[in-house]
Design a protein around this motif. Structure first.
Motif, PDB file in Angstrom:
ATOM      1  N   GLY A   1       0.792  -1.225   0.000  1.00 22.06           N
ATOM      2  CA  GLY A   1       0.000   0.000   0.000  1.00 22.06           C
ATOM      3  C   GLY A   1       0.820   1.269   0.000  1.00 22.06           C
ATOM      4  O   GLY A   1       0.561   2.191  -0.788  1.00 22.06           O
ATOM      5  N   SER A   2       1.811   1.334   0.864  1.00 21.36           N
ATOM      6  CA  SER A   2       2.589   2.568   1.016  1.00 21.36           C
ATOM      7  C   SER A   2       3.245   3.055  -0.265  1.00 21.36           C
ATOM      8  O   SER A   2       3.285   4.264  -0.525  1.00 21.36           O
ATOM      9  CB  SER A   2       3.640   2.390   2.110  1.00 21.36           C
ATOM     10  N   PRO A   3       3.784   2.162  -1.130  1.00 17.26           N
ATOM     11  CA  PRO A   3       4.402   2.656  -2.366  1.00 17.26           C
ATOM     12  C   PRO A   3       3.443   3.426  -3.257  1.00 17.26           C
ATOM     13  O   PRO A   3       3.888   4.230  -4.086  1.00 17.26           O
ATOM     14  CB  PRO A   3       4.886   1.369  -3.052  1.00 17.26           C
ATOM     15  N   PHE A   4       2.142   3.199  -3.093  1.00 14.70           N
ATOM     16  CA  PHE A   4       1.146   3.884  -3.912  1.00 14.70           C
ATOM     17  C   PHE A   4       0.207   4.739  -3.057  1.00 14.70           C
ATOM     18  O   PHE A   4      -0.946   4.963  -3.412  1.00 14.70           O
ATOM     19  CB  PHE A   4       0.352   2.862  -4.732  1.00 14.70           C
ATOM     20  N   LYS A   5       0.718   5.199  -1.913  1.00 19.82           N
ATOM     21  CA  LYS A   5       0.008   6.137  -1.036  1.00 19.82           C
ATOM     22  C   LYS A   5      -1.293   5.578  -0.485  1.00 19.82           C
ATOM     23  O   LYS A   5      -2.217   6.335  -0.173  1.00 19.82           O
ATOM     24  CB  LYS A   5      -0.274   7.459  -1.776  1.00 19.82           C
ATOM     25  N   ILE A   6      -1.392   4.259  -0.352  1.00 21.34           N
ATOM     26  CA  ILE A   6      -2.542   3.638   0.303  1.00 21.34           C
ATOM     27  C   ILE A   6      -2.111   3.340   1.734  1.00 21.34           C
ATOM     28  O   ILE A   6      -1.475   2.326   2.005  1.00 21.34           O
ATOM     29  CB  ILE A   6      -2.988   2.352  -0.418  1.00 21.34           C
ATOM     30  N   GLU A   7      -2.427   4.250   2.630  1.00 20.47           N
ATOM     31  CA  GLU A   7      -1.966   4.148   4.010  1.00 20.47           C
ATOM     32  C   GLU A   7      -3.057   3.584   4.904  1.00 20.47           C
ATOM     33  O   GLU A   7      -4.242   3.889   4.727  1.00 20.47           O
ATOM     34  CB  GLU A   7      -1.549   5.527   4.535  1.00 20.47           C
TER      35      GLU A   7
END
Length: 563
Positions: A234-240
């Protein structure tokens, strides 16, 4: 002299049980109290610190944090539903049907639980990442596609990986209940004319509902508190999610422990709500399915449908075990990774690097020490606490039961935050002891529940008869209780050993240089090394886990895992 010593043994019961209770209380209440204290403390540059709800009223309700809360609820609910579908179906086919090869399939079904979900997410990135995923490459070649049909870098990918790797949690809860169920209950339904489906829906599932709900709550709480999978996918694509936001607030240049503590408290409140539901709704729905009459659970003859059940088993193993491990292995023996396996570019240099590089070599030894010591200490406490709750006569049993369940409601990274704040100025900080405290505090409910599930199935008359015959508490515990608890003890120790060996969020927040464990080494390699070396260190962790499960299954037997 020996008689005088023997006369003191009855006093061992209050000493050991009360001591264990006080230790658990200290382990749980200190970090929880410090977490709440820090969340209410406001520190602004140039001003004296003061107490306020500002961290909650201004920070937690910001759009960025609200999005992370929404993402957490979505992925946790989705993972729970999908893991329930897999776990209940697999448990029923293994325990109560004549599915071909079920004895062979059972140990492989448990493999995903022993793997780190973080490692599982990395493996699935090798399989279904855009452009460099092996499955995408195969599907493009097979169907002549120009674009990648799969991607795990989204909410669905997070749900998928979480569900695959938390399915064994649901499976373990349900299969133990199914195996202990009196078959006369189902036989009566069939004699009355009910079909297999009707019997399963009206008799079997209602009787195992407490186990299903307990497993679902644990899967939801575990998914909400999972840090590794959202970090990888998630984090690599701003899904936090809430856990990744908590970590972001404790690392980098914008460290804010007060805001992180406030968000941690909100996440804990969410998961504790489900623990409350478990106690008020699930536990009162328990059913007595074990009697004094001996029996062997009968199997349901599925006819031609048994091959459908077999296909269901194989499909799950393919997605959760075979493909991820195959991807990790192929990447780990490759000189470079560009999305496809090249038999002409093979090497074992990646493994040589892992075992010679100081950080990863040290991580292996630290992980083994913590896993062995932690599982042993944790199960010792679990036995004493479980016995106190279900066999003791003190007034504080209900409070101890609630207290020992509290860590389940605190995701690893949340509890690690409280432990960090509590012990950061003590001699324990920057030692392996703080990691050991974190592991035991977070996971003692697992061991305690494994012990309690067996204790609840045993009649207290066994202990009472021993004590009436003149045996001391220690003698009764050693000769009666512990042998009967062996399935729970062995399964609990094994589960804790595996959990500690792969624990990631607590480790990454509490470790310091020189205290790396395997999960931290995997994370370090993701950040600083290439895919091939990352896969190699991940395979080392996987190899240790698979070797341990094989060893303990040989020592304890196949049925010891289901409690």
């Amino acid at each position: 002299m020996f008689r005088g010593r023997a006369a003191t043994w009855p006093g061992a019961e209050p000493v050991l049980t009360v001591g264990a209770g006080l230790l658990v209380a200290a382990l749980v209440l200190l970090p929880v109290g410090m977490l709440l204290y820090t969340s209410l403390r406001v520190e602004e540059f140039g001003e004296a610190a003061y107490f306020s709800l500002k961290n909650y009223t201004e920070f937690v309700v910001s759009p960025r944090i609200l999005r992370s809360i929404g993402n957490t609820l979505i992925v946790s609910t989705g993972a729970t539903l999908l893991a329930g579908f897999f776990g209940i179906g697999l448990a029923w086919s293994h325990a109560r049907t004549n599915t071909p090869g079920r004895r062979i399939l059972e140990p492989f079904t448990l493999v995903p639980f022993f793997l780190s979900p973080y490692v599982g997410a990395i493996a699935w990135s090798y399989l279904a990442a855009p452009r460099v995923g092996m499955l995408n490459g195969w599907l493009r070649w097979l169907f002549g596609l120009e674009t990648d049909p799969l991607s795990v870098y989204n909410r669905w990918g997070i749900i998928w990986v979480l569900a695959l790797f938390f399915t064994p949690v649901m499976y373990l809860f349900v299969i133990g209940s199914l195996r202990r169920m009196d078959p006369a209950l189902e036989e009566s339904a069939r004699t009355s004319g009910s079909s297999i489906l009707q019997t399963t829906r009206r008799v079997t599932l209602p009787l195992v509902t407490p186990a299903i709900l307990s497993g679902a709550i644990l899967v939801f709480v575990s998914s909400a508190g999972e840090f590794g999978v959202p970090l990888a996918l998630g984090s690599p694509f701003k899904i936090e999610t809430m856990t990744t936001q908590i970590y972001n607030l404790t690392s980098g240049s914008a460290i804010d422990y007060n805001a992180s503590a406030a968000l941690s408290t909100v996440l804990a409140a969410l998961t504790l709500t489900f623990i409350y539901i478990h106690r008020r709704v699930v536990l009162p729905r328990g059913y007595t399915t074990i009697t004094g009459r001996g029996y062997r659970p009968s199997l349901v003859a599925l006819g031609r449908w048994r091959y459908v059940a077999l296909s269901f088993n194989i499909a799950y193993l393919l997605m959760a075990v075979i493909l991820p491990l195959l991807a990790l292995f192929l990447v780990s023996i490759s000189i470079r990774w560009e999305g496809r396996f090249d038999p002409r570019a093979l090497t074992l240099a990646n493994y040589a690097y892992v075992f010679t590089y100081p950080l990863s070599a040290r991580a292996v030894w630290n992980s083994l020490k913590l896993a062995i010591a932690g599982a042993t200490i944790c199960m010792t406490l679990a036995i004493l606490v479980g016995y106190t709750i279900h066999r003791g006569r003190g007034r504080g049993r209900a409070a101890l039961d609630v207290l020992s369940s509290v860590p389940v409601g605190f995701p690893g990274i949340v509890l690690a935050m409280g432990i960090l704040i509590t012990y950061i100025r003590s001699p324990l900080y920057s030692t392996l002891w703080i990691l050991l405290i974190g592991y035991i505090t977070r996971y003692i409910p697992y061991g305690q529940r494994m012990v309690s599930s067996v204790l609840l199935a045993l009649s207290p008359e066994l202990d009472q008869s021993s004590r009436t015959s003149g045996a001391s508490w220690i003698t009764t515990l050693r000769r009666i209780t512990l042998p009967l608890l062996k399935p729970g003890i062995v399964a609990g120790w094994l589960l804790l050993f595996m959990i500690f060996l792969r624990e990631f969020p607590i480790s990454v927040l509490l470790y310091k240089g020189g205290l790396e464990v395997l999960s931290v080494a995997v994370w370090y390699f993701v950040e600083h090394e290439g895919a091939v070396r990352t896969a190699a260190v991940a395979m080392v962790q996987v190899g240790l886990l698979l070797g341990a499960i094989f060893l303990f299954r040989r020592l304890a037997g196949a049925d010891e895992l289901a409690v």
